[in-house]
Design a protein around this motif. Sequence first.
Motif, PDB file in Angstrom:
ATOM      1  N   LYS A 120      48.320  41.873  33.697  1.00 44.12           N
ATOM      2  CA  LYS A 120      47.116  41.655  32.959  1.00 44.12           C
ATOM      3  C   LYS A 120      46.803  40.382  32.999  1.00 44.12           C
ATOM      4  O   LYS A 120      46.391  40.128  31.592  1.00 44.12           O
ATOM      5  CB  LYS A 120      47.021  42.567  31.828  1.00 44.12           C
ATOM      6  CG  LYS A 120      48.331  42.200  31.057  1.00 44.12           C
ATOM      7  CD  LYS A 120      48.337  42.820  29.806  1.00 44.12           C
ATOM      8  CE  LYS A 120      49.267  42.725  28.653  1.00 44.12           C
ATOM      9  NZ  LYS A 120      49.420  43.358  27.493  1.00 44.12           N
ATOM     10  N   ALA A 122      44.348  37.964  33.675  1.00 40.71           N
ATOM     11  CA  ALA A 122      43.197  37.581  33.344  1.00 40.71           C
ATOM     12  C   ALA A 122      42.663  38.092  31.920  1.00 40.71           C
ATOM     13  O   ALA A 122      42.167  37.432  31.149  1.00 40.71           O
ATOM     14  CB  ALA A 122      42.122  38.226  34.101  1.00 40.71           C
ATOM     15  N   ARG A 173      41.197  45.757  34.350  1.00 37.83           N
ATOM     16  CA  ARG A 173      40.560  45.369  35.783  1.00 37.83           C
ATOM     17  C   ARG A 173      39.252  44.831  35.553  1.00 37.83           C
ATOM     18  O   ARG A 173      38.735  44.031  36.300  1.00 37.83           O
ATOM     19  CB  ARG A 173      40.345  46.827  36.431  1.00 37.83           C
ATOM     20  CG  ARG A 173      39.941  46.308  37.816  1.00 37.83           C
ATOM     21  CD  ARG A 173      39.754  48.042  38.538  1.00 37.83           C
ATOM     22  NE  ARG A 173      38.907  47.554  39.868  1.00 37.83           N
ATOM     23  CZ  ARG A 173      38.572  48.384  40.751  1.00 37.83           C
ATOM     24  NH1 ARG A 173      38.889  49.769  40.544  1.00 37.83           N
ATOM     25  NH2 ARG A 173      37.868  48.136  41.738  1.00 37.83           N
ATOM     26  N   GLU A 176      39.938  41.200  35.268  1.00 38.53           N
ATOM     27  CA  GLU A 176      40.563  40.818  36.532  1.00 38.53           C
ATOM     28  C   GLU A 176      39.257  40.456  37.355  1.00 38.53           C
ATOM     29  O   GLU A 176      38.888  39.387  38.041  1.00 38.53           O
ATOM     30  CB  GLU A 176      41.256  41.716  37.228  1.00 38.53           C
ATOM     31  CG  GLU A 176      42.801  41.767  36.577  1.00 38.53           C
ATOM     32  CD  GLU A 176      43.625  40.596  36.794  1.00 38.53           C
ATOM     33  OE1 GLU A 176      43.222  39.754  37.637  1.00 38.53           O
ATOM     34  OE2 GLU A 176      44.304  40.399  35.926  1.00 38.53           O
ATOM     35  N   ASN A 180      37.331  37.096  39.065  1.00 39.36           N
ATOM     36  CA  ASN A 180      37.013  36.925  40.429  1.00 39.36           C
ATOM     37  C   ASN A 180      35.612  36.403  40.875  1.00 39.36           C
ATOM     38  O   ASN A 180      35.391  35.685  41.689  1.00 39.36           O
ATOM     39  CB  ASN A 180      37.318  38.371  41.287  1.00 39.36           C
ATOM     40  CG  ASN A 180      38.739  38.448  41.292  1.00 39.36           C
ATOM     41  OD1 ASN A 180      39.576  37.804  41.028  1.00 39.36           O
ATOM     42  ND2 ASN A 180      39.262  39.863  41.439  1.00 39.36           N
TER      43      ASN A 180
END
Length: 307
Positions: A120, A122, A173, A176, A180
């Motif tokens: 985890k 991020a 997520r 994340e 990105n």
Amino acid sequence: MNSPPFQCLDAPDLDLDYGYDATGAGGPLLMVTPADEVRELSTRTPAEAIEAERDLRGVSAHQAILNLQDRGELTAEVAGPALARAVQELNVVSAIEASTEAVWLQRLEQDLACIPPTDKSAYVEAVAKCPELALNDRSRRLGMLRRMENITAATASGGDVDCPRLAARRLVRYWEERRNVFGDDLCYLPMTLHGAMRDEVASVMAHRVHRILPEVDRGGRAVLLSDVSKAVRETLSIKSEMKHLWYIFECLCENRDALARGVVTISDYGGATIGHFDPGLLRRQHTIMAEVFPLHLRSIHLIYPNE
């Protein structure tokens, strides 16, 4: 034979209320005629009308009664007692929901703490760099929990499903994917036109490829329209377009219709060439909406106008 004006791809809980003539005559086939609708409305009881309004609009019984009364579909004689019962039920349900939410939020925090820092990264960075965004986003956490509850209720065949644990993983997520898309420099800024989107304002205003329609569809669902022909790659990169989409998804999470009833996407390919189309972007758009944000992607429509 003329092809239908759009192609519909599989999506969770796809529910359309129209079809196409398989004999070759073309044109939409109405599954429910206006006469059928009038007959159905004239025979339903007040209780059925209230339940239908709740299901269609995703509102409480209290609000459903007010809506029906405003439209003249529920008389004052019926609405008065029904409204009193609805208010009483609403108070009880609200107290139960508040208690459940508090428990689930606590469990989500516990499950977040159990995820190894390496899984985890991020989210850990977000807590350090923008704790007001990462830790004080109660509405996002509740959205994740409710979305996971709806998914498991629709798919689980039995047994207990740990919604807080699944919501915690979806929240991880989210950060994340946000990193990105925006990179380390912009990821942890507020998701506003002056924050994370500050480098994209001119591009958003110039292209307007994606937009949320001001009106919902007949099922009360929010509609995201994409005009693919405006995605001119010489001036709009795939990376920038993904940022545009992310910002729109954030806006949809503030949309009550989108959270309650789901989202319908329409991609219009009229006037577009192969240079405008990027299958990877389309796939990622729908994956992120359905698997990262607390949004229910109800159906996907691709429009190919006949020449």
